[in-house]
Design an enzyme around this catalytic site. Structure first.
Site, PDB file in Angstrom:
ATOM      1  N   GLY A  45     -10.306   8.166 -55.419  1.00  0.00           N
ATOM      2  CA  GLY A  45     -10.288   9.566 -54.986  1.00  0.00           C
ATOM      3  C   GLY A  45     -11.286  10.465 -55.687  1.00  0.00           C
ATOM      4  N   ASP A 101      -9.151  13.344 -58.609  1.00  0.00           N
ATOM      5  CA  ASP A 101      -9.246  14.283 -57.504  1.00  0.00           C
ATOM      6  C   ASP A 101      -8.150  15.330 -57.561  1.00  0.00           C
ATOM      7  OD1 ASP A 101      -7.248  12.409 -56.940  1.00  0.00           O
ATOM      8  OD2 ASP A 101      -7.982  11.884 -54.948  1.00  0.00           O
ATOM      9  N   ASP A 104      -0.908  15.798 -58.863  1.00  0.00           N
ATOM     10  CA  ASP A 104       0.227  16.071 -57.984  1.00  0.00           C
ATOM     11  C   ASP A 104       1.509  15.871 -58.800  1.00  0.00           C
ATOM     12  OD1 ASP A 104       1.910  16.421 -55.838  1.00  0.00           O
ATOM     13  OD2 ASP A 104       1.287  14.648 -54.732  1.00  0.00           O
ATOM     14  N   LYS A 132      -1.576  20.727 -57.654  1.00  0.00           N
ATOM     15  CA  LYS A 132      -0.450  21.315 -56.922  1.00  0.00           C
ATOM     16  C   LYS A 132       0.508  21.844 -57.974  1.00  0.00           C
ATOM     17  CE  LYS A 132      -0.907  18.422 -52.801  1.00  0.00           C
ATOM     18  NZ  LYS A 132      -0.387  17.291 -52.010  1.00  0.00           N
ATOM     19  N   PHE A 153      -0.631  18.245 -47.701  1.00  0.00           N
ATOM     20  CA  PHE A 153      -1.432  17.026 -47.835  1.00  0.00           C
ATOM     21  C   PHE A 153      -2.851  17.308 -47.372  1.00  0.00           C
ATOM     22  CE2 PHE A 153      -2.928  12.736 -47.378  1.00  0.00           C
ATOM     23  CZ  PHE A 153      -2.378  12.139 -48.495  1.00  0.00           C
ATOM     24  N   VAL A 154      -3.795  17.148 -48.291  1.00  0.00           N
ATOM     25  CA  VAL A 154      -5.192  17.477 -47.989  1.00  0.00           C
ATOM     26  C   VAL A 154      -6.060  16.224 -48.055  1.00  0.00           C
ATOM     27  CG1 VAL A 154      -5.041  19.881 -48.732  1.00  0.00           C
ATOM     28  CG2 VAL A 154      -5.592  18.111 -50.422  1.00  0.00           C
ATOM     29  N   ASP A 160      -8.121  10.909 -49.632  1.00  0.00           N
ATOM     30  CA  ASP A 160      -7.929  10.076 -48.444  1.00  0.00           C
ATOM     31  C   ASP A 160      -6.529  10.186 -47.867  1.00  0.00           C
ATOM     32  OD1 ASP A 160      -6.672   8.573 -50.683  1.00  0.00           O
ATOM     33  OD2 ASP A 160      -6.322   7.093 -49.115  1.00  0.00           O
ATOM     34  N   ARG A 166     -12.384  10.217 -46.751  1.00  0.00           N
ATOM     35  CA  ARG A 166     -13.001  10.517 -48.051  1.00  0.00           C
ATOM     36  C   ARG A 166     -14.370  11.166 -47.880  1.00  0.00           C
ATOM     37  NH1 ARG A 166      -9.723   7.985 -51.831  1.00  0.00           N
ATOM     38  NH2 ARG A 166      -8.985   5.894 -51.310  1.00  0.00           N
TER      39      ARG A 166
END
Ligand code: IMP
Ligand code: MG
Length: 180
Positions: A45, A101, A104, A132, A153-154, A160, A166
């Site tokens: 990521g 990336d 979370d 987040k 969810f991005v 991805d 990606r």
């Protein structure tokens, strides 16, 4: 690909500007440090963020890779992170900057930090493009953060879904029906 994105959350230009700012702060932090900084990107990521970030760093530096898989298959339910590549370089006695990336639940970064700490680096810091904030646990703090985002969810800019998107240049929210 384009039509799977519900809306753009962060435009590429906005990301580039923020990556420049973070790069400047990281450069100040590690300027003149010996031995040179080792960047540890968490694959896959982090790859786009990594590529842009390191070109903002006018520092001598090395890269050592780790690969951790959090979402097996197409699921968005995070499982226990699985280590796929342990660590490709020697970090003993070195300053380490982990690059990921997104922060979370923090499970991925917690696991990688523990894994790296066992190699006795001089220091460990964490840089993430996204966080987040409602979910990030107190024991896993990022030292450099690009953007705080809502719990959506991005994808894109390295992030991805089922290993796709990606290469989408912006960060966008996926159409919710695709995630069901
Ligand atoms: P954590 O272990 O729950 O902190 O999750 C970190 C990893 O989950 C990241 O490195 C991403 O690969 C993935 N992840 C978490 N949230 C998202 C998202 O919104 N989109 C894509 N990937 C995500
Ligand atoms: Mg992922």
């Amino acid at each position: 690909m384009e039509r799977d994105i519900q809306r753009i959350l962060l435009h590429h230009d906005q990301i580039a500007e923020r990556v420049r700012q973070i790069g400047a702060r990281i450069a100040t932090m590690y300027d003149g440090r010996e031995p040179a900084l080792t960047i540890v990107p968490i694959l896959s990521g982090s790859i786009i963020f990594l590529a842009d970030l390191i070109r903002e760093l006018p520092l001598k530096m090395k890269i050592a890779l780790v690969q951790v898989s959090t979402y097996p298959g197409r699921s968005v339910e995070a499982g226990e992170p699985q280590t796929l590549i342990e660590l490709t370089g020697d970090i003993r006695g070195r300053d380490v900057l982990i690059v990921d990336d997104i922060l979370d639940s923090g499970r991925t970064l917690r696991k990688v930090r523990e894994m790296l700490a066992a190699h006795e680096p001089a220091s460990i810091r964490i840089a993430v493009l996204l966080r987040k904030p409602n979910k990030a646990p107190s024991d896993v703090q990022a030292d450099f953060v690009g953007f705080d985002i809502e719990d959506e969810f991005v994808v894109g800019y390295g992030l991805d879904f089922g290993d796709h998107y990606r290469n989408y240049p912006h960060i966008g929210v996926l159409r919710p029906e695709l995630i069901q």
